[in-house]
Write an enzyme that holds these catalytic residues in place. Structure first.
Site, PDB file in Angstrom:
ATOM      1  N   CYS A   2      -6.718  -9.469   4.901  1.00  0.00           N
ATOM      2  CA  CYS A   2      -8.045  -9.495   4.271  1.00  0.00           C
ATOM      3  C   CYS A   2      -7.982  -9.009   2.824  1.00  0.00           C
ATOM      4  O   CYS A   2      -7.162  -8.172   2.482  1.00  0.00           O
ATOM      5  CB  CYS A   2      -8.998  -8.573   5.010  1.00  0.00           C
ATOM      6  SG  CYS A   2      -9.103  -8.891   6.758  1.00  0.00           S
ATOM      7  N   ARG A  27      -3.068 -14.203  -0.066  1.00  0.00           N
ATOM      8  CA  ARG A  27      -2.800 -13.233   0.997  1.00  0.00           C
ATOM      9  C   ARG A  27      -3.003 -13.839   2.379  1.00  0.00           C
ATOM     10  O   ARG A  27      -2.596 -13.251   3.367  1.00  0.00           O
ATOM     11  CB  ARG A  27      -3.717 -12.009   0.833  1.00  0.00           C
ATOM     12  CG  ARG A  27      -3.415 -11.204  -0.404  1.00  0.00           C
ATOM     13  CD  ARG A  27      -4.471 -10.162  -0.638  1.00  0.00           C
ATOM     14  NE  ARG A  27      -4.495  -9.182   0.434  1.00  0.00           N
ATOM     15  CZ  ARG A  27      -4.077  -7.932   0.320  1.00  0.00           C
ATOM     16  NH1 ARG A  27      -3.613  -7.519  -0.808  1.00  0.00           N
ATOM     17  NH2 ARG A  27      -4.147  -7.103   1.331  1.00  0.00           N
ATOM     18  N   TRP A  74      -9.092 -12.143   7.394  1.00  0.00           N
ATOM     19  CA  TRP A  74      -8.009 -12.621   8.245  1.00  0.00           C
ATOM     20  C   TRP A  74      -8.320 -12.042   9.623  1.00  0.00           C
ATOM     21  O   TRP A  74      -8.265 -10.826   9.831  1.00  0.00           O
ATOM     22  CB  TRP A  74      -6.673 -12.113   7.719  1.00  0.00           C
ATOM     23  CG  TRP A  74      -5.479 -12.623   8.449  1.00  0.00           C
ATOM     24  CD1 TRP A  74      -4.830 -13.805   8.240  1.00  0.00           C
ATOM     25  CD2 TRP A  74      -4.755 -11.958   9.490  1.00  0.00           C
ATOM     26  NE1 TRP A  74      -3.752 -13.920   9.093  1.00  0.00           N
ATOM     27  CE2 TRP A  74      -3.681 -12.803   9.867  1.00  0.00           C
ATOM     28  CE3 TRP A  74      -4.903 -10.734  10.148  1.00  0.00           C
ATOM     29  CZ2 TRP A  74      -2.767 -12.454  10.860  1.00  0.00           C
ATOM     30  CZ3 TRP A  74      -3.988 -10.401  11.131  1.00  0.00           C
ATOM     31  CH2 TRP A  74      -2.939 -11.257  11.483  1.00  0.00           C
ATOM     32  N   ASN A 100     -11.346  -3.876   5.328  1.00  0.00           N
ATOM     33  CA  ASN A 100      -9.987  -4.283   5.711  1.00  0.00           C
ATOM     34  C   ASN A 100      -9.443  -3.219   6.645  1.00  0.00           C
ATOM     35  O   ASN A 100      -9.697  -2.039   6.428  1.00  0.00           O
ATOM     36  CB  ASN A 100      -9.049  -4.322   4.496  1.00  0.00           C
ATOM     37  CG  ASN A 100      -9.326  -5.512   3.607  1.00  0.00           C
ATOM     38  OD1 ASN A 100     -10.180  -6.329   3.900  1.00  0.00           O
ATOM     39  ND2 ASN A 100      -8.600  -5.582   2.501  1.00  0.00           N
ATOM     40  N   GLY A 101      -8.647  -3.639   7.616  1.00  0.00           N
ATOM     41  CA  GLY A 101      -8.048  -2.683   8.535  1.00  0.00           C
ATOM     42  C   GLY A 101      -8.599  -2.878   9.935  1.00  0.00           C
ATOM     43  O   GLY A 101      -9.253  -3.886  10.227  1.00  0.00           O
ATOM     44  N   GLU A 484      16.858 -15.394   8.475  1.00  0.00           N
ATOM     45  CA  GLU A 484      15.901 -15.604   7.389  1.00  0.00           C
ATOM     46  C   GLU A 484      15.612 -17.097   7.195  1.00  0.00           C
ATOM     47  O   GLU A 484      14.468 -17.497   6.979  1.00  0.00           O
ATOM     48  CB  GLU A 484      16.436 -14.946   6.110  1.00  0.00           C
ATOM     49  CG  GLU A 484      15.611 -15.161   4.852  1.00  0.00           C
ATOM     50  CD  GLU A 484      14.167 -14.697   4.946  1.00  0.00           C
ATOM     51  OE1 GLU A 484      13.796 -14.021   5.909  1.00  0.00           O
ATOM     52  OE2 GLU A 484      13.381 -15.058   4.048  1.00  0.00           O
ATOM     53  N   LYS A 488      11.931 -18.690   7.594  1.00  0.00           N
ATOM     54  CA  LYS A 488      11.296 -19.422   6.499  1.00  0.00           C
ATOM     55  C   LYS A 488      10.759 -20.759   7.002  1.00  0.00           C
ATOM     56  O   LYS A 488       9.634 -21.145   6.719  1.00  0.00           O
ATOM     57  CB  LYS A 488      12.328 -19.642   5.390  1.00  0.00           C
ATOM     58  CG  LYS A 488      11.864 -19.525   4.008  1.00  0.00           C
ATOM     59  CD  LYS A 488      11.678 -18.136   3.465  1.00  0.00           C
ATOM     60  CE  LYS A 488      10.750 -17.239   4.218  1.00  0.00           C
ATOM     61  NZ  LYS A 488      10.790 -15.867   3.879  1.00  0.00           N
ATOM     62  N   GLU A 491       7.820 -20.385   9.442  1.00  0.00           N
ATOM     63  CA  GLU A 491       6.677 -19.816   8.736  1.00  0.00           C
ATOM     64  C   GLU A 491       5.912 -20.884   7.956  1.00  0.00           C
ATOM     65  O   GLU A 491       4.694 -21.008   8.079  1.00  0.00           O
ATOM     66  CB  GLU A 491       7.232 -18.799   7.736  1.00  0.00           C
ATOM     67  CG  GLU A 491       6.448 -17.562   7.583  1.00  0.00           C
ATOM     68  CD  GLU A 491       7.089 -16.593   6.587  1.00  0.00           C
ATOM     69  OE1 GLU A 491       6.426 -15.636   6.269  1.00  0.00           O
ATOM     70  OE2 GLU A 491       8.234 -16.813   6.122  1.00  0.00           O
ATOM     71  N   HIS A 508      26.540 -17.494  24.573  1.00  0.00           N
ATOM     72  CA  HIS A 508      25.947 -16.586  25.557  1.00  0.00           C
ATOM     73  C   HIS A 508      24.535 -17.030  25.952  1.00  0.00           C
ATOM     74  O   HIS A 508      23.792 -16.256  26.550  1.00  0.00           O
ATOM     75  CB  HIS A 508      25.933 -15.155  25.019  1.00  0.00           C
ATOM     76  CG  HIS A 508      27.311 -14.631  24.745  1.00  0.00           C
ATOM     77  ND1 HIS A 508      28.197 -14.323  25.751  1.00  0.00           N
ATOM     78  CD2 HIS A 508      27.974 -14.423  23.583  1.00  0.00           C
ATOM     79  CE1 HIS A 508      29.348 -13.922  25.217  1.00  0.00           C
ATOM     80  NE2 HIS A 508      29.232 -13.986  23.902  1.00  0.00           N
ATOM     81  N   LYS A 607      -0.131 -12.417   3.583  1.00  0.00           N
ATOM     82  CA  LYS A 607       0.905 -11.956   2.664  1.00  0.00           C
ATOM     83  C   LYS A 607       1.263 -10.497   2.908  1.00  0.00           C
ATOM     84  O   LYS A 607       2.415 -10.122   2.930  1.00  0.00           O
ATOM     85  CB  LYS A 607       0.420 -12.139   1.220  1.00  0.00           C
ATOM     86  CG  LYS A 607       1.447 -11.742   0.178  1.00  0.00           C
ATOM     87  CD  LYS A 607       2.661 -12.642   0.250  1.00  0.00           C
ATOM     88  CE  LYS A 607       3.793 -12.182  -0.640  1.00  0.00           C
ATOM     89  NZ  LYS A 607       5.065 -12.806  -0.253  1.00  0.00           N
TER      90      LYS A 607
HETATM   91  O1  M6R Z   1       5.419  -6.640   2.165  1.00  0.00           O
HETATM   92  P1  M6R Z   1       6.540  -6.503   3.135  1.00  0.00           P
HETATM   93  O2  M6R Z   1       7.855  -6.850   2.541  1.00  0.00           O
HETATM   94  O3  M6R Z   1       6.592  -5.153   3.793  1.00  0.00           O
HETATM   95  O4  M6R Z   1       6.241  -7.572   4.256  1.00  0.00           O
HETATM   96  C1  M6R Z   1       7.034  -7.675   5.398  1.00  0.00           C
HETATM   97  C2  M6R Z   1       6.762  -8.965   6.122  1.00  0.00           C
HETATM   98  O5  M6R Z   1       5.436  -9.047   6.508  1.00  0.00           O
HETATM   99  C3  M6R Z   1       7.103 -10.187   5.263  1.00  0.00           C
HETATM  100  O6  M6R Z   1       8.431 -10.170   4.838  1.00  0.00           O
HETATM  101  C4  M6R Z   1       6.848 -11.488   6.041  1.00  0.00           C
HETATM  102  O7  M6R Z   1       7.744 -11.613   7.097  1.00  0.00           O
HETATM  103  C5  M6R Z   1       6.919 -12.666   5.077  1.00  0.00           C
HETATM  104  N1  M6R Z   1       5.840 -13.544   5.302  1.00  0.00           N
HETATM  105  C6  M6R Z   1       8.180 -13.420   5.213  1.00  0.00           C
HETATM  106  O8  M6R Z   1       8.241 -14.561   4.428  1.00  0.00           O
END
Ligand code: M6R
Length: 612
Positions: A2, A27, A74, A100-101, A484, A488, A491, A508, A607
């Site tokens: 948010c 975000r 959000w 927010n929160g 990673e 990606k 995501e 395994h 974000k």
């Molecule tokens: O702001 P941060 O690096 O602490 O965020 C951690 C994760 O939320 C962040 O890396 C998330 O996995 C990304 N969307 C990855 O692309």
């Protein structure tokens, strides 16, 4: 997650609020709204979906007034819909808040309010807050009622409030969710994130947990919830608005992939000194590192992509600096009762510096006497402020939800840290040291060369874009690269399931799924386990899986073992995750584009994850 904005001044507040909200779109959110004091009362406008919808409806029927609050939501409690969108109002409509929160004890508080006859219009936890304030305001001023309400809340919040009865001021409070005050000439702002108000002002005041703010056009008063005045520093934002624009790229993600050489250069700046043949940090960080004991144990905590950077860090800190390292997902670390003491150093890796789990992890560690070093991108963020020392990545604002340049900058910061400790512990020969520093110095150029894979990877992506399941495999330093790469892809292209594994783990379990055409992305760059990776490629090929291989430049031999090949520049193994990340990011990006996915704001993702 948010986004919150607030404005008080001479301008039409709705224009400022919408502009600021549009800068927070990155975000991730699912609905938006504003509340403006229009001279008669609080006028609320809300819409589910993109901000554009809200803008169009306001354009058709304007809202006038010089003070207001805004929000992008959000969803946590209740589906994304207009009625669940913020701002939420008291029953009389005279008070509006954005939040927010998460209010953890909202169910219990809601019961009490229901018993008093309050009617709820939304399914949110936020609505209980505004009703509680209204309840207390029957006997108290708005300010006192807000303060009293805050003492009843459990959980995390950043809340902004506007009231018909106090038309010259906004109130706000923060606990566990980010919030800052922007200070302009004859105007004031609230924002959950600095980019929201970039271009409106550069002077900001970052708030601490427990802060309560009264903001008018000419004054900011910060106090504790109990009312004790506190002083907060005003800092000047030193990065530019253009850094938060697309600059001709179709998406922020693509722009940020291309910014990696510059981001890495920034991370190295003032730290890698080839003339002096040394790596250095600011005085505070150096003192922190020089005070680590010989027996120091390191626990890296982080989430998502930052966790993958942490895994790379584990390999290098153990191999080069001979330090025992554990890497924990912050969300697990905080609840598993880890053994912590003063000989334990926590390295918290985070782009935003606001990730709720990572923040909670460092707070817990500090309570046990452990020291905290943050590797962080956002200056003045909560984690940066609470850590004992910070290595800023200086990657510039990362807008796309999918982290790219922040990741490679985090790995760069870990390399700097590793090499500093390695030298300090006298664990490296002069010749090796020189070649490592040279390689590090050339890293931005090496990454520039890796960017040249774009056209080939784009072509490749078109070939594989219609597939719906992918494996990513790697070993040693590039096991995290596999994780990673897979993260990606899933995501930014939510139509696809992708999973990363250590290549040696294949047999395994995961290998059971391999059949004709199943795509497996291998990282097979030069390393002591290169041949073992080739054996893993053979195992997939034996089952007629499709092997997409990232290998080191000059390795032509591997062609006979692959279906598709991407060459990346040769590097020391510890630098390779950075170079390998580039084609894997391009692959995710172009597959997502081919599938018409919302690359910069994938559904359900945010974000900065400021809730548990
Ligand atoms: O702001 P941060 O690096 O602490 O965020 C951690 C994760 O939320 C962040 O890396 C998330 O996995 C990304 N969307 C990855 O692309």
């Amino acid at each position: 997650m948010c986004g919150i904005v607030g404005y008080v001044g001479k301008k039409q507040s709705v224009e400022v609020l919408l502009e600021a909200l549009s800068r927070l779109e990155y975000r991730g959110y699912d609905s938006a709204g504003v509340a403006v004091l229009n001279g008669k009362g609080v006028e609320i406008r809300r819409k589910a979906g993109k901000l554009q919808g809200l803008m169009e409806s306001i354009h058709k029927k304007p809202v006038n007034g010089h003070i207001g609050i805004g929000h992008t939501r959000w969803a946590t409690h209740g589906e994304p819909s207009e009625r669940n969108s913020h701002p939420h109002t008291s029953e009389s409509g005279s008070i509006a808040i954005v939040h927010n929160g998460i209010i953890e004890n909202y169910a219990e508080l809601k019961e009490k309010l229901l018993a008093k006859g309050y009617k709820f219009k939304s399914q949110t936890d936020t609505e209980i807050v505004v009703h509680l304030i209204a309840e207390h305001a029957k006997k108290l001023s708005i300010e006192e009622a807000f303060r009293k309400t805050l003492t009843q809340l459990r959980g995390s919040y950043a809340i902004c409030l506007v009231s018909k009865d106090e038309p010259d001021r906004l109130y706000a409070a923060r606990f566990g969710s980010p919030l800052l005050v922007g200070i302009g000439k004859g105007e004031g702002f609230f924002a959950s994130d600095a980019p929201a108000i970039l271009g409106l002002t550069r002077e900001v005041m970052y708030l601490n947990d427990g802060d309560f703010v009264v903001l008018t056009a000419s004054d900011v008063k910060v106090s504790t919830v109990a009312g004790k005045a506190v002083k907060r520093k005003i800092t000047s934002i030193d990065w530019d608005l253009s850094a938060a624009r697309k600059d001709g790229y179709d998406h922020y993600m693509l722009k940020e992939i291309h910014e990696q050489p510059a981001a890495i250069e920034q991370t190295l700046f003032n730290r890698l000194d080839l003339d002096k043949n040394e790596i250095t940090f600011d005085a505070k960080t150096k003192k922190f590192l020089n005070n680590l004991s010989k027996q120091e144990r390191v626990i890296i905590i982080s989430c998502g992509t930052a966790y993958h950077a942490g895994l790379v860090g584990e390999y290098m800190l153990e191999e080069y600096a001979h330090m025992p390292v554990d890497v924990d997902l912050a969300s697990e670390f905080r609840y598993r009762g880890p053994m912590l003491d003063k000989n334990t150093t926590i390295i918290a890796i985070t782009q935003s510096g606001e990730t709720a789990d990572t923040l909670a992890g460092i707070r817990m560690a500090k309570k046990h006497g452990s020291k905290v070093l943050a590797i962080c991108n956002v200056m003045g963020s909560s984690i940066a402020r609470e850590a004992d020392a910070v290595i800023y990545t200086h990657a510039g604002p990362e807008i796309a939800v999918a982290s790219t340049k922040a990741y490679t900058a985090q790995v760069t910061a870990l390399i700097l840290l590793t090499l500093y400790l390695t030298k300090q512990r006298k664990l490296v020969t002069a010749t090796k040291w020189k070649s490592l520093l040279k390689g590090l110095h050339e890293l931005p150029k090496t990454v520039e060369k890796a960017l040249a894979t774009e056209a080939d990877v784009k072509t490749l992506s078109a070939k594989y874009a219609s597939l719906r399941n992918f494996y990513y495999l790697g070993r040693r330093y590039n096991f995290p690269s596999a994780l990673e790469g897979a993260l990606k892809l899933k995501e930014v292209c939510p139509l696809i399931h992708a999973e990363g594994y250590a290549a040696g783990e294949m047999k395994h379990g995961p290998i059971s799924l391999i059949h004709m055409g199943w795509p497996v992305v291998f990282v097979a760059t030069d390393s002591p386990v290169y041949e073992k990776v080739v054996s893993n490629i053979q195992e997939v090929r034996a089952r007629r899986g499709e092997c997409i291989v990232v290998a080191s430049e000059g390795n032509e031999e591997i062609r006979k073992n692959v279906d598709s090949l991407i060459h990346v520049p040769k590097t020391e193994e510890l630098f390779s995750p950075i170079v390998v990340a580039v084609p894997l990011q391009f692959f995710a990006y172009y597959v997502a584009c081919a599938n018409q996915c919302d690359v910069d704001q994938p559904p359900n993702l945010a974000k900065s994850v400021t809730v548990e």
